[in-house]
Design a protein around this motif. Structure first.
Motif, PDB file in Angstrom:
ATOM      1  N   GLY A  13      34.463 -14.771 -13.201  1.00 33.94           N
ATOM      2  CA  GLY A  13      33.152 -15.340 -12.951  1.00 33.94           C
ATOM      3  C   GLY A  13      32.663 -15.280 -11.520  1.00 33.94           C
ATOM      4  O   GLY A  13      31.549 -15.683 -11.229  1.00 33.94           O
ATOM      5  N   PHE A  14      33.502 -14.769 -10.615  1.00 32.90           N
ATOM      6  CA  PHE A  14      33.132 -14.702  -9.203  1.00 32.90           C
ATOM      7  C   PHE A  14      32.991 -13.250  -8.755  1.00 32.90           C
ATOM      8  O   PHE A  14      33.887 -12.438  -8.993  1.00 32.90           O
ATOM      9  N   PRO A  15      31.895 -12.906  -8.072  1.00 33.96           N
ATOM     10  CA  PRO A  15      31.746 -11.531  -7.585  1.00 33.96           C
ATOM     11  C   PRO A  15      32.678 -11.254  -6.414  1.00 33.96           C
ATOM     12  O   PRO A  15      32.873 -12.100  -5.556  1.00 33.96           O
ATOM     13  N   SER A  16      33.267 -10.079  -6.420  1.00 31.30           N
ATOM     14  CA  SER A  16      34.092  -9.630  -5.302  1.00 31.30           C
ATOM     15  C   SER A  16      33.243  -8.663  -4.491  1.00 31.30           C
ATOM     16  O   SER A  16      33.045  -7.515  -4.901  1.00 31.30           O
ATOM     17  N   LEU A  17      32.735  -9.116  -3.358  1.00 34.08           N
ATOM     18  CA  LEU A  17      31.852  -8.289  -2.539  1.00 34.08           C
ATOM     19  C   LEU A  17      32.584  -7.642  -1.376  1.00 34.08           C
ATOM     20  O   LEU A  17      31.985  -7.304  -0.363  1.00 34.08           O
ATOM     21  N   LEU A  18      33.876  -7.438  -1.551  1.00 31.54           N
ATOM     22  CA  LEU A  18      34.666  -6.758  -0.526  1.00 31.54           C
ATOM     23  C   LEU A  18      34.445  -5.250  -0.640  1.00 31.54           C
ATOM     24  O   LEU A  18      34.600  -4.670  -1.722  1.00 31.54           O
ATOM     25  N   ARG A  57      23.178 -10.220  -1.885  1.00 27.62           N
ATOM     26  CA  ARG A  57      22.701  -8.949  -1.335  1.00 27.62           C
ATOM     27  C   ARG A  57      23.886  -8.024  -1.134  1.00 27.62           C
ATOM     28  O   ARG A  57      25.025  -8.470  -0.960  1.00 27.62           O
ATOM     29  N   CYS A  58      23.639  -6.736  -1.112  1.00 31.17           N
ATOM     30  CA  CYS A  58      24.698  -5.755  -0.904  1.00 31.17           C
ATOM     31  C   CYS A  58      25.236  -5.888   0.521  1.00 31.17           C
ATOM     32  O   CYS A  58      24.468  -5.812   1.489  1.00 31.17           O
ATOM     33  N   PRO A  59      26.535  -6.068   0.679  1.00 31.28           N
ATOM     34  CA  PRO A  59      27.099  -6.208   2.020  1.00 31.28           C
ATOM     35  C   PRO A  59      27.068  -4.916   2.839  1.00 31.28           C
ATOM     36  O   PRO A  59      27.251  -4.953   4.047  1.00 31.28           O
ATOM     37  N   MET A  60      26.816  -3.783   2.202  1.00 32.99           N
ATOM     38  CA  MET A  60      26.751  -2.517   2.935  1.00 32.99           C
ATOM     39  C   MET A  60      25.370  -2.257   3.523  1.00 32.99           C
ATOM     40  O   MET A  60      25.207  -1.422   4.387  1.00 32.99           O
TER      41      MET A  60
END
Length: 76
Positions: free
Chosen positions: A43-48, A11-14
């Motif tokens: 291969g890994f999403p960066s959700l920062l 899910r979107c962290p925002m």
């Protein structure tokens, strides 16, 4: 590689309610609501949030639709 099962969970962290799904397009994930872009590295999403790309016309994360507060209803 992001599997369909993983994509279902992300899910979107925002999004304060954590309801906005992320959509995979090429090597990026996009928020289905505000179009915030997140990179995928090895291969890994960066959700920062600090590394996310804002959608066109948006200059600050506080300007995203999910961050704008709705005015409280007037009390009688």
């Amino acid at each position: 590689m992001i599997t369909p099962q993983t994509l279902e969970i992300l899910r979107c962290p925002m999004d304060p309610k954590r309801e906005a799904r992320l959509v995979l397009e090429g090597t990026k994930l996009f928020c289905s609501r505000c179009q915030l872009q997140f990179r995928i590295r090895e291969g890994f999403p960066s959700l920062l949030i600090e590394e996310a790309t804002l959608p066109d016309g948006c200059h600050d994360p506080n300007e995203l639709p999910c961050q704008r507060r709705k005015p409280a209803p007037a009390s009688l």
